[in-house]
Design an enzyme around this catalytic site. Structure first.
Site, short mmCIF file in Angstrom:
data_model
loop_
_atom_site.label_atom_id
_atom_site.label_comp_id
_atom_site.label_asym_id
_atom_site.label_seq_id
_atom_site.Cartn_x
_atom_site.Cartn_y
_atom_site.Cartn_z
N ASN A 1 0.82 -1.20 0.00
CA ASN A 1 0.00 0.00 0.00
C ASN A 1 0.86 1.26 0.00
OD1 ASN A 1 -1.85 2.02 0.36
ND2 ASN A 1 -2.73 1.23 2.23
N ASP A 2 1.43 1.57 1.16
CA ASP A 2 2.17 2.83 1.28
C ASP A 2 3.31 2.98 0.28
OD1 ASP A 2 0.61 3.81 3.38
OD2 ASP A 2 1.71 2.58 4.81
N VAL A 3 3.93 1.85 -0.08
CA VAL A 3 5.07 1.93 -1.00
C VAL A 3 4.66 2.28 -2.43
CG1 VAL A 3 6.48 0.35 0.36
CG2 VAL A 3 5.06 -0.56 -1.48
#
Lengths: 133, 465
Positions: free
Chosen positions: B391-393
């Protein structure tokens, strides 16, 4: 002595080109160590010299590790840091009192789990990377 | 004595070679053998060069055998998904072993030639307490990391008011006790130092959240090395110093790489960087926005039409153990002449290189797996980016939104692909507690569900075609 040198020589054959620098450092380290014993430098200072040079060796070697193998790197460093078992063995062998023998035995036990666990898991991981397709 | 030291040097060189071997997968196996050989030389040399009774030899062999059986059994059986917690567990053992050796040296200084009981030289005492301190901190810190990774404890950061102040006070107390220890060398003082360090280890890891674990595991790896080096100084054992320094440096570099991949400073992570407040701010505004959800059939259709697919795996893939079914999906795609590659972010998963191991386990060829900097430019020419459990990456806010807590973090540019398929369990936010703009991108199709289930459905959909 002769055997030792021969073994060292044999091993360095496997060295890749980029690692020659490291070999050099290691040599310097050895020479410095011997020179310092002769000149009567305290063991603590010698330890510090070895320590600092080893940190540099570690630095250059580890930057060469491919990111895909960072997990095996961690497990193999974990295994070799358990060389602390050497200290624990000495404690068991030449201990004058039972407290120290017990601590030594505990150290041998814990480090052994790590040594075998660390090398075996590394082997398992590397086998996965090298599977025949 | 000279021969013993030279043999230790050979062991040290072998250890260096074992790390050097890891520069490629082919040489790594040989490297690991060097490591084993080095360890064998170290142990045999130690036993061969000391006078000992057969009883103590038997005791040592027996203990090593017991440890060997346990260690081997664990390493053979452990699931590759559980690798991060295994590493944390192993690090804690090194820490505890260091503490044991420090105490053994204290009670039996003559064995190591550092003085007689009650008259150990000051320098050795200093090094001894340092070794015990780092060892104890590594032990408890790794134990907490293990509990968090194993799910025996909440992975959420645990904080209390004045924590930093308390940690600081503990640090000062340890320093004072260490100085005291060099004057009054009693076991009680060493015990207090060890206990304080143990508490400090717990408090240092408690405030660190689950997704910062790659940094924590690397850091503890580093500590275990420094602990070994500290003991090496105490015992004046060059092999321990060399090895400890190597391992310490290795862990430090890994920590640095992980921190850089999150665009955060080491201290920011250690002091418990990302706050919960940011999380609540971010959700509120975006909850109501519409996303496009698709079915497995839609996904299969899209990928069948595609010329190229890049798969971005994350922790979600590891948790769901989806790597094997993903391999099946890759085989299907390849049989349909779709080019498939994998893109790995350095902090994907819970420890450095974890994704690579899982993909290798599933027989996904090494050549198809790329690191962030090697693949990022390919997204713009790719038809489908399939994000599985990451997600965040992938969050473009890291590039554009200066207010975002992950601003500046290097990300995988999946938003540049023509179509983005996002396999995700729910609309929940990532560890950074921030919404991913990518979900609302018109090019994005969300595939809700467990990574393994969704992948199975896609494979099924392909088979129905």
């Amino acid at each position: 002595m002769a055997d030792t040198t021969k073994l060292l020589q044999q091993l360095s054959d496997h060295f890749r080109e980029g690692l020659h620098k490291i070999e050099h450092l290691q040599q310097t380290l050895e020479e410095t160590a011997i020179a310092n014993v002769a000149s009567g430098v305290s063991p603590a200072t010698m330890g510090l010299i070895v320590f600092v040079l080893s940190v540099f060796i570690g630095y250059y070697v580890v930057w060469k590790v491919t990111p895909a193998l960072h997990s095996p790197l961690m497990s193999v460093t974990n295994a070799i840091s358990s060389v602390i078992v050497v200290g624990a063995i000495v404690a068991v062998i030449s201990s004058a009192n039972s407290a120290s023998t017990l601590f030594g035995l505990a150290g041998v036990f814990l480090a052994s789990i790590n040594i075998f666990g660390g090398f075996v898991i590394t082997q398992r991981m590397l086998a996965m990377f090298n599977k025949k397709k | 004595m000279e021969t013993k030291i030279l043999l230790y040097l050979v062991a040290g060189v072998l250890f260096i070679l074992s790390l050097a071997g890891l520069s490629s997968a082919k040489t790594a196996v040989r490297g690991n053998r060097y490591g084993i050989l080095g360890m064998l030389i170290a142990v045999v040399t130690t036993l061969a060069f000391s006078m000992h009774s057969w009883q103590s030899a038997l005791l040592i062999y027996g203990t090593i055998a017991a440890g060997a059986i346990i260690g081997t059994a664990i390493a053979k059986r452990i699931d590759m998904t559980a690798l991060p917690q295994l590493m944390a567990g192993f690090h804690s053992l090194v820490g505890l072993a260091a503490v044991c050796v420090a105490f053994a040296a204290f009670y039996s200084p003559t064995a190591f030639g550092i003085g007689t009981p009650g008259h150990i030289n000051k320098f050795s005492l200093l090094e001894m307490s340092l070794g015990a301190f780092i060892g104890a901190m590594t032990f408890t810190g790794s134990f907490i990391a293990f509990m968090k990774l194993q799910g025996l404890m909440s992975a959420k950061p645990i904080r209390f008011a004045g924590q930093h102040l308390f940690n600081g006070a503990l640090g000062v107390a340890i320093a004072v006790m260490t100085i005291l220890f060099t004057f009054i060398q009693t076991g009680d003082v060493l015990t207090i130092i060890t206990l304080c360090a143990a508490i400090l280890g717990v408090l240092l890891i408690l405030p660190i959240g689950g997704a910062d674990m790659p940094v924590v595991v690397s850091m503890l790896n580093s500590y275990s090395g420094w602990a070994a080096a500290g003991i090496g100084f105490t015992l004046q054992n060059m092999l321990l110093i060399i090895t400890g320094a190597l391992v310490g440096a290795s862990g430090a570099i890994l920590s640095y790489i992980m921190c850089k991949a999150m665009n955060r400073s080491f201290f920011n992570v250690i002091l418990g960087g990302l706050g919960e407040d940011e999380a609540t701010n971010a959700d509120g505004a975006t909850e109501e926005r519409a996303v496009k959800a698709g079915s497995a059939e839609d996904a299969a259709f899209l990928m069948e039409q595609a010329g190229s697919v890049i798969i971005v795996p994350g922790y979600g893939m590891a948790v769901a153990q989806a790597q094997h079914i993903i391999r099946e999906l890759v085989d299907i795609l390849k049989s349909k002449d779709v080019k498939v590659k994998f893109a790995i972010h350095p902090v994907a998963g819970r420890m450095p290189g974890h994704m690579n191991v899982l993909l290798a386990e599933a027989n996904i060829p090494y050549e198809d797996v790329f690191e962030l900097e090697d693949i990022n430019s390919d997204f713009s020419s790719t038809d489908v980016a399939l994000v599985i459990g990451a997600n965040d990456v992938t969050n473009p806010a890291a590039r554009t939104d200066t207010a975002s807590p992950i601003y500046g973090m290097p990300i995988l540019d999946v938003d540049k692909a023509k179509t983005i398929l996002f396999v995700k369990r729910s609309m929940g936010v990532g560890y950074a507690g921030i919404q991913n703009e990518l979900f609302f991108n018109p090019k994005t199709m969300m595939l809700f569900g467990d990574a393994k289930k969704v992948s199975e459905e896609i494979v099924k959909a392909f088979e129905m075609m």
